[in-house]
Write a protein that holds these residues in place. Structure first.
Motif, PDB file in Angstrom:
ATOM      1  N   ASP A  98       0.842  -1.196   0.000  1.00  0.00           N
ATOM      2  CA  ASP A  98       0.000   0.000   0.000  1.00  0.00           C
ATOM      3  C   ASP A  98       0.875   1.245   0.000  1.00  0.00           C
ATOM      4  OD1 ASP A  98      -2.404  -1.401   0.067  1.00  0.00           O
ATOM      5  OD2 ASP A  98      -2.365  -1.554   2.254  1.00  0.00           O
ATOM      6  N   SER A  99       0.520   2.207  -0.822  1.00  0.00           N
ATOM      7  CA  SER A  99       1.365   3.392  -1.018  1.00  0.00           C
ATOM      8  C   SER A  99       0.510   4.638  -1.171  1.00  0.00           C
ATOM      9  CB  SER A  99       2.229   3.236  -2.282  1.00  0.00           C
ATOM     10  OG  SER A  99       2.882   1.985  -2.317  1.00  0.00           O
ATOM     11  N   ILE A 100       1.064   5.760  -0.700  1.00  0.00           N
ATOM     12  CA  ILE A 100       0.455   7.067  -0.955  1.00  0.00           C
ATOM     13  C   ILE A 100       1.485   7.925  -1.686  1.00  0.00           C
ATOM     14  CG2 ILE A 100      -0.452   9.188   0.050  1.00  0.00           C
ATOM     15  CD1 ILE A 100      -1.627   7.606   2.287  1.00  0.00           C
ATOM     16  N   LEU A 101       1.045   8.527  -2.778  1.00  0.00           N
ATOM     17  CA  LEU A 101       1.914   9.368  -3.598  1.00  0.00           C
ATOM     18  C   LEU A 101       1.452  10.816  -3.518  1.00  0.00           C
ATOM     19  CD1 LEU A 101       4.116   9.775  -5.797  1.00  0.00           C
ATOM     20  CD2 LEU A 101       2.356   9.208  -7.497  1.00  0.00           C
ATOM     21  N   PHE A 102       2.365  11.696  -3.154  1.00  0.00           N
ATOM     22  CA  PHE A 102       2.124  13.136  -3.135  1.00  0.00           C
ATOM     23  C   PHE A 102       2.880  13.743  -4.315  1.00  0.00           C
ATOM     24  CE2 PHE A 102       1.861  11.546   1.151  1.00  0.00           C
ATOM     25  CZ  PHE A 102       0.828  12.248   1.766  1.00  0.00           C
ATOM     26  N   GLU A 103       2.210  14.530  -5.136  1.00  0.00           N
ATOM     27  CA  GLU A 103       2.847  15.102  -6.316  1.00  0.00           C
ATOM     28  C   GLU A 103       2.643  16.608  -6.380  1.00  0.00           C
ATOM     29  OE1 GLU A 103       2.555  12.480 -10.047  1.00  0.00           O
ATOM     30  OE2 GLU A 103       0.725  11.979  -8.951  1.00  0.00           O
ATOM     31  N   PRO A 104       3.614  17.333  -6.929  1.00  0.00           N
ATOM     32  CA  PRO A 104       3.446  18.775  -7.136  1.00  0.00           C
ATOM     33  C   PRO A 104       2.464  19.031  -8.268  1.00  0.00           C
ATOM     34  CG  PRO A 104       5.553  18.041  -8.021  1.00  0.00           C
ATOM     35  CD  PRO A 104       4.951  16.859  -7.333  1.00  0.00           C
ATOM     36  N   THR A 105       1.905  20.233  -8.292  1.00  0.00           N
ATOM     37  CA  THR A 105       0.959  20.573  -9.358  1.00  0.00           C
ATOM     38  C   THR A 105       1.652  20.604 -10.712  1.00  0.00           C
ATOM     39  OG1 THR A 105       1.340  22.915  -8.874  1.00  0.00           O
ATOM     40  CG2 THR A 105      -0.570  21.856  -7.842  1.00  0.00           C
ATOM     41  N   LYS A 106       2.924  21.000 -10.732  1.00  0.00           N
ATOM     42  CA  LYS A 106       3.695  20.979 -11.978  1.00  0.00           C
ATOM     43  C   LYS A 106       4.405  19.632 -12.083  1.00  0.00           C
ATOM     44  CE  LYS A 106       7.333  23.491 -14.472  1.00  0.00           C
ATOM     45  NZ  LYS A 106       8.290  24.626 -14.419  1.00  0.00           N
ATOM     46  N   PRO A 107       4.241  18.906 -13.184  1.00  0.00           N
ATOM     47  CA  PRO A 107       4.844  17.574 -13.318  1.00  0.00           C
ATOM     48  C   PRO A 107       6.341  17.576 -13.040  1.00  0.00           C
ATOM     49  CG  PRO A 107       3.333  17.991 -15.129  1.00  0.00           C
ATOM     50  CD  PRO A 107       3.464  19.284 -14.379  1.00  0.00           C
ATOM     51  N   THR A 108       6.810  16.503 -12.396  1.00  0.00           N
ATOM     52  CA  THR A 108       8.223  16.368 -12.054  1.00  0.00           C
ATOM     53  C   THR A 108       8.688  14.951 -12.326  1.00  0.00           C
ATOM     54  OG1 THR A 108       9.871  16.602 -10.271  1.00  0.00           O
ATOM     55  CG2 THR A 108       7.717  15.760  -9.647  1.00  0.00           C
ATOM     56  N   LYS A 109       9.976  14.785 -12.544  1.00  0.00           N
ATOM     57  CA  LYS A 109      10.585  13.466 -12.705  1.00  0.00           C
ATOM     58  C   LYS A 109      11.295  13.028 -11.430  1.00  0.00           C
ATOM     59  CE  LYS A 109       9.557  13.059 -17.125  1.00  0.00           C
ATOM     60  NZ  LYS A 109       8.637  12.008 -17.635  1.00  0.00           N
ATOM     61  N   ARG A 110      11.293  13.897 -10.404  1.00  0.00           N
ATOM     62  CA  ARG A 110      12.045  13.632  -9.179  1.00  0.00           C
ATOM     63  C   ARG A 110      11.113  13.116  -8.084  1.00  0.00           C
ATOM     64  NH1 ARG A 110      15.186  19.225  -8.228  1.00  0.00           N
ATOM     65  NH2 ARG A 110      13.019  19.932  -8.154  1.00  0.00           N
ATOM     66  N   ILE A 111      11.550  12.080  -7.385  1.00  0.00           N
ATOM     67  CA  ILE A 111      10.706  11.508  -6.338  1.00  0.00           C
ATOM     68  C   ILE A 111      11.552  11.023  -5.158  1.00  0.00           C
ATOM     69  CG2 ILE A 111      10.718   9.183  -7.376  1.00  0.00           C
ATOM     70  CD1 ILE A 111       7.768   8.942  -6.407  1.00  0.00           C
ATOM     71  N   VAL A 112      11.035  11.242  -3.960  1.00  0.00           N
ATOM     72  CA  VAL A 112      11.612  10.701  -2.729  1.00  0.00           C
ATOM     73  C   VAL A 112      10.734   9.541  -2.289  1.00  0.00           C
ATOM     74  CG1 VAL A 112      12.234  11.159  -0.329  1.00  0.00           C
ATOM     75  CG2 VAL A 112      12.518  12.970  -2.057  1.00  0.00           C
ATOM     76  N   ILE A 113      11.340   8.376  -2.097  1.00  0.00           N
ATOM     77  CA  ILE A 113      10.623   7.184  -1.634  1.00  0.00           C
ATOM     78  C   ILE A 113      11.012   6.914  -0.193  1.00  0.00           C
ATOM     79  CG2 ILE A 113      10.329   4.692  -1.935  1.00  0.00           C
ATOM     80  CD1 ILE A 113      11.010   5.081  -4.896  1.00  0.00           C
ATOM     81  N   HIS A 114      10.005   6.795   0.686  1.00  0.00           N
ATOM     82  CA  HIS A 114      10.269   6.612   2.121  1.00  0.00           C
ATOM     83  C   HIS A 114      10.122   5.148   2.524  1.00  0.00           C
ATOM     84  CE1 HIS A 114      10.544   7.590   6.359  1.00  0.00           C
ATOM     85  NE2 HIS A 114       9.476   6.843   6.577  1.00  0.00           N
ATOM     86  N   VAL A 115      11.124   4.650   3.275  1.00  0.00           N
ATOM     87  CA  VAL A 115      11.125   3.281   3.800  1.00  0.00           C
ATOM     88  C   VAL A 115      10.984   3.353   5.320  1.00  0.00           C
ATOM     89  CG1 VAL A 115      12.389   1.100   3.929  1.00  0.00           C
ATOM     90  CG2 VAL A 115      12.646   2.571   1.905  1.00  0.00           C
ATOM     91  N   HIS A 116       9.857   2.877   5.839  1.00  0.00           N
ATOM     92  CA  HIS A 116       9.615   2.977   7.286  1.00  0.00           C
ATOM     93  C   HIS A 116      10.404   1.927   8.063  1.00  0.00           C
ATOM     94  CE1 HIS A 116       7.075  -0.626   7.657  1.00  0.00           C
ATOM     95  NE2 HIS A 116       6.439  -0.261   6.554  1.00  0.00           N
ATOM     96  N   GLY A 117      10.374   2.038   9.383  1.00  0.00           N
ATOM     97  CA  GLY A 117      11.171   1.184  10.241  1.00  0.00           C
ATOM     98  C   GLY A 117      10.429   0.009  10.834  1.00  0.00           C
ATOM     99  N   LYS A 118      11.070  -0.643  11.812  1.00  0.00           N
ATOM    100  CA  LYS A 118      10.539  -1.855  12.451  1.00  0.00           C
ATOM    101  C   LYS A 118       9.174  -1.611  13.075  1.00  0.00           C
ATOM    102  CE  LYS A 118      12.165  -3.468  16.468  1.00  0.00           C
ATOM    103  NZ  LYS A 118      10.977  -3.831  17.281  1.00  0.00           N
ATOM    104  N   GLU A 119       8.257  -2.487  12.767  1.00  0.00           N
ATOM    105  CA  GLU A 119       6.849  -2.478  13.200  1.00  0.00           C
ATOM    106  C   GLU A 119       6.134  -1.151  12.967  1.00  0.00           C
ATOM    107  OE1 GLU A 119       8.410  -1.316  17.449  1.00  0.00           O
ATOM    108  OE2 GLU A 119       8.870  -3.126  16.308  1.00  0.00           O
ATOM    109  N   GLY A 120       6.687  -0.303  12.094  1.00  0.00           N
ATOM    110  CA  GLY A 120       6.007   0.932  11.717  1.00  0.00           C
ATOM    111  C   GLY A 120       5.106   0.698  10.524  1.00  0.00           C
ATOM    112  N   HIS A 121       4.609   1.783   9.964  1.00  0.00           N
ATOM    113  CA  HIS A 121       3.851   1.693   8.726  1.00  0.00           C
ATOM    114  C   HIS A 121       3.975   3.005   7.968  1.00  0.00           C
ATOM    115  CE1 HIS A 121       0.632   4.030  10.639  1.00  0.00           C
ATOM    116  NE2 HIS A 121       0.642   3.166  11.636  1.00  0.00           N
ATOM    117  N   PHE A 122       3.376   3.075   6.794  1.00  0.00           N
ATOM    118  CA  PHE A 122       3.704   4.141   5.850  1.00  0.00           C
ATOM    119  C   PHE A 122       3.215   5.520   6.236  1.00  0.00           C
ATOM    120  CE2 PHE A 122      -0.492   3.220   5.023  1.00  0.00           C
ATOM    121  CZ  PHE A 122      -1.007   3.420   3.741  1.00  0.00           C
TER     122      PHE A 122
END
Length: 289
Positions: free
Chosen positions: A15-39
């Protein structure tokens, strides 16, 4: 903001949530959560999702297979969907390659081509392992938040853990790897024998940021040449030494020519109430890259 169902390379639904700027971009930060956490567990996720796009970066946060204490995972197979029990108690660090690669493949198919990996707590351990063991990964830079000393966590919170490591190995040899251990980890987290052995075996990829055992190798981290930003909280339950010393040890062990580190004063493990300073630190670093 949009909800997505991505898949690991072995078919686990992420399961994923994507946040995007109003102006299209090719750059993205992907977040990896920790032990027993969630997104979406930590408050800083909301601020990142609302802030990164203002500076031209999309932001995706996803559930890896180690989310929560125990979780019913959905797995896509050639004949349909099946259930698979997962979560932190069954997590194997090396499987993070399957999750991270699946997410990267997914965002590339969405049109993103500048990939930045960001991880928190156990997330940095997974990112370091992924990068070192994935040729041609295509990641441009990494952000490591709260580089936890897992060896210290065992020393301080799991009595007689070396003895129980041998118990875990024996359980695995008896075909009981998915049975729960008679002892729990910090945060009162139950853990299977296979996962306990994965954390504590002599070749473990979990013991990386060994501030309390500086004689040990900073495994995987010490092989990464990408630009690295480390942001650590001053008051971290997962660090047995002062953060200034911990950062110095990281500087001595990195081979990256573009390593930066920042300590957030009076912050705790999850940066609660310090989210604004955390996000501002990351944004300023991204601007300099």
């Amino acid at each position: 903001m949009s909800l997505h169902k991505a898949y690991s390379t072995d078919g686990i639904e992420l399961d994923s949530i994507l946040f995007e700027p109003t102006k299209p971009t090719k750059r993205i930060v992907i977040h990896v959560h920790g032990k027993e956490g969630h997104f979406i567990q930590n408050h800083f996720i909301t601020m990142m999702g609302n802030t990164y796009p203002l500076y031209g970066y999309a932001f995706l946060t996803f559930n890896n297979r180690g989310h929560d204490y125990m979780a019913d995972l959905i797995k896509k197979t050639s004949t349909g969907f099946i259930w698979q029990q997962g979560g932190s108690m069954f997590d194997i660090l090396e499987d993070s390659v399957l999750d991270i690669q699946g997410i990267i493949d997914y965002v590339r198919n969405l049109g993103f081509n500048e990939i930045i990996l960001q991880g928190h707590s156990l997330g940095p351990h997974k990112i370091c392992y992924y990068l070192v063991n994935t040729p041609n990964h295509g990641v441009s830079k990494i952000i490591l938040l709260t580089t936890a000393d897992v060896h210290y966590q065992f020393d301080s919170s799991v009595p007689d853990w070396p003895k129980y490591s041998l118990v875990a190995k024996r359980m695995i040899d008896e075909g009981k790897g998915r049975d729960l251990m008679p002892i729990r980890l910090w945060s009162n987290c139950p853990i299977s024998a296979a996962s306990f052995w994965n954390y504590t075996n002599p070749n473990s990829n979990v013991f990386i940021f060994n501030g309390t055992h500086p004689e040990k190798e900073y495994k995987n981290f010490n092989k990464i040449t990408l630009p690295i930003l480390v942001v650590n909280p001053e008051n971290d339950v997962a660090m047995g030494i002062e953060q200034k010393k911990a950062i110095q040890l990281l500087k001595e062990r990195t081979i990256s020519k573009h390593f930066e580190a920042k300590i957030i004063d009076n912050a705790v493990h999850n940066f609660l109430s310090k989210e604004e300073e955390l996000v501002e630190t990351i944004i300023q670093w991204l601007k300099r890259q």
